[in-house]
Design an enzyme around this catalytic site. Structure first.
Site, short mmCIF file in Angstrom:
data_model
loop_
_atom_site.label_atom_id
_atom_site.label_comp_id
_atom_site.label_asym_id
_atom_site.label_seq_id
_atom_site.Cartn_x
_atom_site.Cartn_y
_atom_site.Cartn_z
N CYS A 162 53.00 -17.04 62.36
CA CYS A 162 52.63 -15.65 62.63
C CYS A 162 53.00 -15.28 64.06
O CYS A 162 53.26 -16.14 64.90
CB CYS A 162 51.13 -15.43 62.43
N GLU A 203 51.13 -3.07 59.70
CA GLU A 203 50.90 -4.10 60.71
C GLU A 203 52.16 -4.94 60.73
O GLU A 203 52.39 -5.77 59.86
CB GLU A 203 49.67 -4.93 60.35
#
Length: 596
Positions: free
Chosen positions: A332, A298
């Protein structure tokens, strides 16, 4: 009617009993986790009360200690050890030993483990969020949304659907294997390795751990050197819950260190899960190739946020600002490219400018600020470089948020929320992952142009599309090459833990969440066995038994057509030939027996 009436009464009574049983809460023990060393009660020793200045470059990498500090205030938190490769292998060996026992447990025991965790998380939300906030610089609200809610949702999904997802799944056996039963079984792989990023220190530990442990695996998690202080405490929660059900605490191990620590983990486990940058992801794949273990990656994201001309501009502007500031506040990847239809471009920019100008960046755990500190030292310099590159190529800053009171002695790791217009794809800001509170907005004229712009990226994690026509938004989203898509919302896909999560291109491959993520922690085994038909014994047909008969191939030709012929008449004709070959072979065999 006389027969059905008692059946209906029994069914109704059964339903009432099931409903009443649902009202009885399960007996879930409480766990007590020592948090005295992570509480900021103002009583820290002099040793842990100074301002820490991180060394530049790779100087820290040579240390045998991982130094921990608050990115918002630079207050020193202490250190954790940087484990050597031999120490890593020892932790994996302990987890492997524990896993052999855990693999024999029932789902009832595994669900109890989840309930204990859920009970603790709900009761100690403020503590978990405060620790996450201190270690990463995110606000308490961001911590609650990104750490608590997502983890609770994952636990709840596993409790309700996890066992069913891992039960043997029966499949059709096909025409040639009609006499067989076919199924897929899901067995634990052994010990899962996970290397996770700093942006969600709580959820990034619990996300792979929950799937691994529920599916019968052990797991060793290498946490980021940028969020090791909180990760060590979160590990205590997990191990306390394991102890409460009598499971070996070594089933879940959290390790700390730098690159060599992660490399040793990759070479020791049965599967790797990695959350981080594309560059490190490629290194993980190269190392995993040595032992040929499966990998889930990811990686980065550069999500497109598309706004059509038929939306409620005020509402979508609020969502857009939250999409970029909440994501960057948690350090993020989130919405990083904004494409707005030219007919509403001016009004949209005006709305987001108004919101961003009211936003403040500052020490997050004070509760007064919308955006916290940047977790990684020197990251503000990277963001400033991306902005300056855009400005040099013709972009314009139309709004910046404000700084709150940072503190006289603090090292500046904040970056003001920034809205930039007149951007294009020649700018690094529109191509490289920013990980910061920057909102670049670009015009488009047609839906086709918006799709083309959204796909013009090496990343492919997610997208969000907004339109007053849901079918229009759905059509646009379906043509964007990415792993997750939200229609008239942002990041809603991740809150649906029944869905797989992951990307394509430089955003990685493999999936977390849902049935796909849970089964990715398993050895997927195909099993075929005979059906239990009475008085029927299956044997290899005589024409193809060894030694193969002279008409063996002709028999096989007829059998293939009997099974797969395109019309019923072709299959029936071929079936007659098959029976004829079998009859002839049986007659020949009987004659040989009489002669002998």
């Amino acid at each position: 009617m006389a027969f059905w009436w008692p059946m209906l009464v029994l069914a109704f009574a059964y339903g009432i009993c099931r409903f009443l049983l649902m009202l009885i809460p399960p007996k879930v023990p409480s766990i007590d986790v020592d948090a005295s060393d992570v509480l900021d009660d103002g009583n820290q020793t002099q040793e842990n009360s100074f301002i820490y200045v991180p060394p530049r470059g790779a100087a820290q990498q040579s240390s045998k200690k991982v130094q921990c500090y608050e990115p918002a205030t630079m207050k020193y938190l202490g250190y954790v050890p940087a484990l050597t490769p031999d120490e890593v292998k020892d932790h994996v060996a302990q987890a492997r030993k524990a896993q052999k026992m855990w693999a024999k447990t029932c789902f009832k025991q595994r669900r109890q483990f989840l309930r204990i965790l859920l009970k603790y998380i709900i009761k100690h939300q403020a503590l978990i969020c405060e620790i996450s906030s201190r270690d990463t610089g995110k606000t308490m609200v961001d911590a609650s949304l990104g750490e608590i809610m997502t983890t609770c949702e994952k636990i709840t999904w596993l409790l309700s659907e996890g066992e069913q997802s891992l039960k043997p799944e029966y499949r059709s056996s096909g025409r040639s294997m009609l006499h067989k039963r076919a199924r897929v079984e899901f067995h634990p792989l052994g010990v899962i390795g996970a290397i996770v990023s700093w942006n969600y220190p709580f959820h990034n530990i619990f996300n792979p751990m929950l799937a691994a442990v529920f599916s019968g695996n052990g797991i060793v998690i290498k946490i980021s050197e940028h969020a090791s202080w909180s990760g060590c405490f979160y590990c205590r929660i997990i191990q306390s819950a394991l102890a409460a059900i009598g499971a070996p605490e070594n089933l879940v191990e959290v390790i700390t260190g730098f690159a060599e620590t992660g490399e040793a983990l990759v070479s020791s486990v049965d599967k790797m899960i990695f959350v981080g940058s594309p560059g490190v992801g490629k290194m993980i794949m190269r190392n995993a190739a040595e032992t040929l273990i499966p990998v889930t990656l990811e990686l980065g994201g550069k999500d497109a946020f598309i706004v059509c001309d038929d939306v409620d501009v005020e509402h979508v502007a609020q969502v857009a600002v939250r999409a970029v500031l909440q994501s960057s506040g948690q350090n993020c990847a989130g919405a990083e490219r904004f494409y707005v239809h030219r007919d509403i471009y001016s009004s949209f920019v005006s709305q987001v400018t108004k919101i961003v100008k009211s936003v403040k960046a500052g020490p997050p755990h004070s509760g007064k600020y919308d955006v916290g500190a940047l977790c990684m030292h020197e990251h503000s310099e990277k963001l400033e470089g991306l902005v300056n590159d855009a400005l040099d190529k013709g972009a314009e800053i139309v709004a910046r948020g404000k700084f709150g009171h940072i503190g006289e002695d603090a090292v500046d790791q904040f970056f003001p929320p920034t809205v930039i217009v007149n951007v294009n794809h020649t700018m690094k800001l529109m191509q490289e992952e920013a990980f910061g509170p920057i909102m670049p907005i670009m015009k488009f004229s047609t839906d086709e142009e918006a799709i083309k712009l959204a796909n013009d990226s090496k990343y492919g994690l997610g997208c969000a599309v907004f339109s007053g026509s849901q079918s229009r938004a759905r059509e646009i989203a379906s043509q964007i090459h990415c792993g997750v898509a939200a229609v008239n919302d942002f990041a809603a896909t991740y809150m649906c833990q029944s869905l797989p999560f992951g990307g394509v291109k430089h955003s990685g491959f493999g999936r977390f969440g849902g049935v796909e993520g849970l089964r990715a922690c398993c050895l997927v085994k195909s099993v075929v066995e005979d059906r239990r038909w009475p008085f029927v014994k299956i044997k290899i047909p005589k024409p193809i038994q060894y030694p193969v008969a002279a008409n063996g191939f002709e028999f096989q030709e007829s059998l293939v057509e009997a099974l797969y012929g395109l019309t019923i008449w072709d299959r029936l004709r071929a079936l007659v030939d098959v029976l004829k070959f079998l009859t002839e072979q049986n007659s020949t065999g009987s004659a040989k027996k009489r002669n002998s």
